[in-house]
Design a protein around this motif. Structure first.
Motif, PDB file in Angstrom:
ATOM      1  N   ILE A 194       0.864  -1.177   0.000  1.00  0.00           N
ATOM      2  CA  ILE A 194       0.000   0.000   0.000  1.00  0.00           C
ATOM      3  C   ILE A 194       0.904   1.232   0.000  1.00  0.00           C
ATOM      4  N   ARG A 195       0.745   2.066  -1.012  1.00  0.00           N
ATOM      5  CA  ARG A 195       1.616   3.235  -1.177  1.00  0.00           C
ATOM      6  C   ARG A 195       0.897   4.496  -0.698  1.00  0.00           C
ATOM      7  N   PHE A 196       1.726   5.448  -0.264  1.00  0.00           N
ATOM      8  CA  PHE A 196       1.221   6.737   0.203  1.00  0.00           C
ATOM      9  C   PHE A 196       2.018   7.848  -0.467  1.00  0.00           C
ATOM     10  N   ILE A 211      -3.418   8.031   0.681  1.00  0.00           N
ATOM     11  CA  ILE A 211      -3.161   6.782  -0.033  1.00  0.00           C
ATOM     12  C   ILE A 211      -3.004   7.060  -1.531  1.00  0.00           C
ATOM     13  N   ASP A 212      -1.974   6.485  -2.131  1.00  0.00           N
ATOM     14  CA  ASP A 212      -1.738   6.612  -3.568  1.00  0.00           C
ATOM     15  C   ASP A 212      -2.832   5.839  -4.317  1.00  0.00           C
ATOM     16  N   SER A 218      -2.723   2.121  -5.419  1.00  0.00           N
ATOM     17  CA  SER A 218      -2.900   0.997  -4.494  1.00  0.00           C
ATOM     18  C   SER A 218      -4.329   0.483  -4.454  1.00  0.00           C
ATOM     19  N   LEU A 245      -5.868  -2.773  -2.361  1.00  0.00           N
ATOM     20  CA  LEU A 245      -6.809  -2.537  -1.272  1.00  0.00           C
ATOM     21  C   LEU A 245      -8.124  -3.286  -1.498  1.00  0.00           C
ATOM     22  N   ARG A 253      -1.238   6.800   8.736  1.00  0.00           N
ATOM     23  CA  ARG A 253      -1.346   5.934   7.570  1.00  0.00           C
ATOM     24  C   ARG A 253      -2.190   4.702   7.893  1.00  0.00           C
ATOM     25  N   VAL A 300      -5.932   3.691   6.092  1.00  0.00           N
ATOM     26  CA  VAL A 300      -6.304   2.400   5.509  1.00  0.00           C
ATOM     27  C   VAL A 300      -7.578   1.877   6.161  1.00  0.00           C
ATOM     28  N   TYR A 332     -10.501   3.592   4.712  1.00  0.00           N
ATOM     29  CA  TYR A 332     -10.772   3.124   3.348  1.00  0.00           C
ATOM     30  C   TYR A 332     -11.625   1.865   3.394  1.00  0.00           C
TER      31      TYR A 332
END
Length: 464
Positions: free
Chosen positions: A361-363, A370-371, A374, A378, A415, A419, A422
């Protein structure tokens, strides 16, 4: 008197052979003469440009018929025959080739043949155009419907030869030359064909111009297919240039966390404006599907396949409509994948671990946002959480050792919380998730290298 009659009746039968001999002599003497005059008359016209030439000789009289391409040429041809030694009289049946106003020539292509029609100015021009068409079109049937007419514009041959080369670039269509005006319509054979025709028309001879160019390009198609069995993403079709090609390939690598990217793209001109801006987010939408196909045809983005859960289907539809550039059309045609069988907590933990081993999971750098790349990972994590509805899950955030320790601790917590939120937005109960930040105190690799630091910046799912 009676004796005289008897004498006459005796001599005339003997005269018959003499008459026959005289007629034969006259015939045998005239036939070679007529043949000779015909041959010499034809030879006198050898360097004269005529059509439908016919010469008939009776004695020393010549009847001459032909179609001439100018009045001076017609008179010169008659004078040439009249000057042949031995000719007593020329019966002039010559005429001028009809004049075409306007002077129209055309080349038309269908699936199986090319038809050349309209007018050409000279027999040599007609032959040259036919030979060029047959040589240029590589075995395509060439049908000749051309006639001969006066009134062609100067440099007609050069213009028509250039236009024959353009008909070879069409799948179907028609090119018409009316005096000095060129009109084109139809479908180009290949991507870039429309542009190639337009470029070639800049080389028309002086005095000629394009009245209408309605050549259409074939659809500019880009396709991506996500295959869950082979675990591949296959890219086919066209991209405008190497830079866009590299950008799309890199986006695919980021967005599809476990699929092998099979890149069969080719560069070609003709891409619609905003191509990359449409395709890159559409690839992100495809990454969220279990299986799916993305087809970009001209300015339409069509996405079909199975979303992993109901909320994802709605998000993908709304996002695709929002992300396509102005003037583009989005057509999502999605269903929802049937829910997978429930699993116990141990299997659930293994599924989470397997997913996070294949992708991360990228940020955004230094932030908790969150990028979007991802999203596919997710959605897989959410699908797994739906399979173990009674399990409570800790979402653990970790950082590397760069920067202030307090900042890293706070960043890891934010972070992890991002998530968790999300997952809740996807419809999962908030009470099932606990977001925890561990900062940099639980590294899984050395912080002495960039690669090690990248491994330490991570999110983990722990089933409790």
């Amino acid at each position: 008197m009676h004796g005289l009659f008897r004498w006459s009746s005796k001599w005339w039968p003997g005269a018959i052979p003499l008459v026959i001999l005289w007629a034969f002599a006259a015939w045998t003497g005239t036939a070679p003469l007529e043949s000779d005059l015909a041959q010499r008359s034809a030879a006198a016209l050898q360097d004269t440009v005529l059509d439908k030439t016919k010469i008939a000789v009776a004695g020393r009289d010549v009847t001459f018929s032909a179609d001439a391409f100018s009045e001076d040429g017609r008179r010169s041809a008659v004078a040439s025959v009249d000057a042949v030694p031995g000719v007593r009289l020329v019966n002039d049946n010559t005429r001028l080739v009809p004049e075409a106003k306007p002077f129209v020539w055309s080349a038309e292509r269908d699936v199986v043949r090319v038809t050349l029609g309209g007018s050409t100015p000279l027999p040599a021009s007609k032959a040259r155009l036919l030979d060029t068409a047959r040589g240029t079109l590589n075995g395509v049937e060439v049908v000749d419907h051309m006639g001969l007419s006066r009134g062609a514009p100067a440099r007609f041959d050069a213009a028509a030869l250039l236009l024959i080369d353009q008909i070879g670039k069409l799948k179907e269509g028609k090119i018409t030359l009316s005096d000095t005006q060129v009109s084109l319509s139809g479908m180009a054979r290949d991507l870039g064909g429309r542009e190639a025709v337009a470029a070639a028309l800049k080389n028309l001879p002086e005095g000629f111009s394009v009245a209408a160019n309605e050549i259409r390009a074939p659809p500019y198609i880009f396709q991506a297919y996500k295959d869950p069995v082979a675990v591949t993403l296959t890219l086919t079709g066209y991209v405008p240039d190497n830079a866009v090609h590299a950008a799309l390939a890199a986006a695919a690598e980021r967005k599809f966390f476990s699929e092998k990217v099979v890149d069969n793209l080719k560069a070609s001109v003709g891409a619609p404006s905003g191509f990359a801006s449409a395709v890159i987010p559409a690839l992100g939408a495809l990454s969220r599907l279990s299986t799916g196909t993305l087809v970009v045809s001209d300015r339409e983005v069509k996405l079909s396949g199975d979303a992993l859960y109901e909320a994802a289907a709605g998000q993908i539809r709304a996002g695709l409509a929002k992300d396509v550039p102005k003037g583009w059309q989005a057509t999502p045609e999605m269903s929802v994948k049937p829910a997978a069988a429930p699993v116990d907590a141990t299997v659930c933990q293994q599924l989470f671990s397997d997913l996070l081993a294949r992708g991360k999971i990228r940020f955004e750098s230094g932030r908790a946002a969150i990028d979007p790349d991802s999203a596919g990972l997710l959605d897989r994590l959410i699908e797994t959480a739906l399979r173990c509805p009674t399990a409570n899950i800790e979402i653990a955030g970790h950082t590397d050792t760069d920067g202030d320790e307090g900042f890293n601790q706070a960043l890891s917590e934010k972070r992890a919380q991002a998530v968790a939120e999300y997952l809740v937005r996807a419809g999962l109960p908030a009470e099932r998730f606990k977001a925890v930040g561990y900062g940099s105190v639980q590294p899984v690799a050395s912080n002495d290298t960039d690669e090690g630091k990248a491994q330490n910046r991570r999110i983990e799912f722990l089933v409790r």
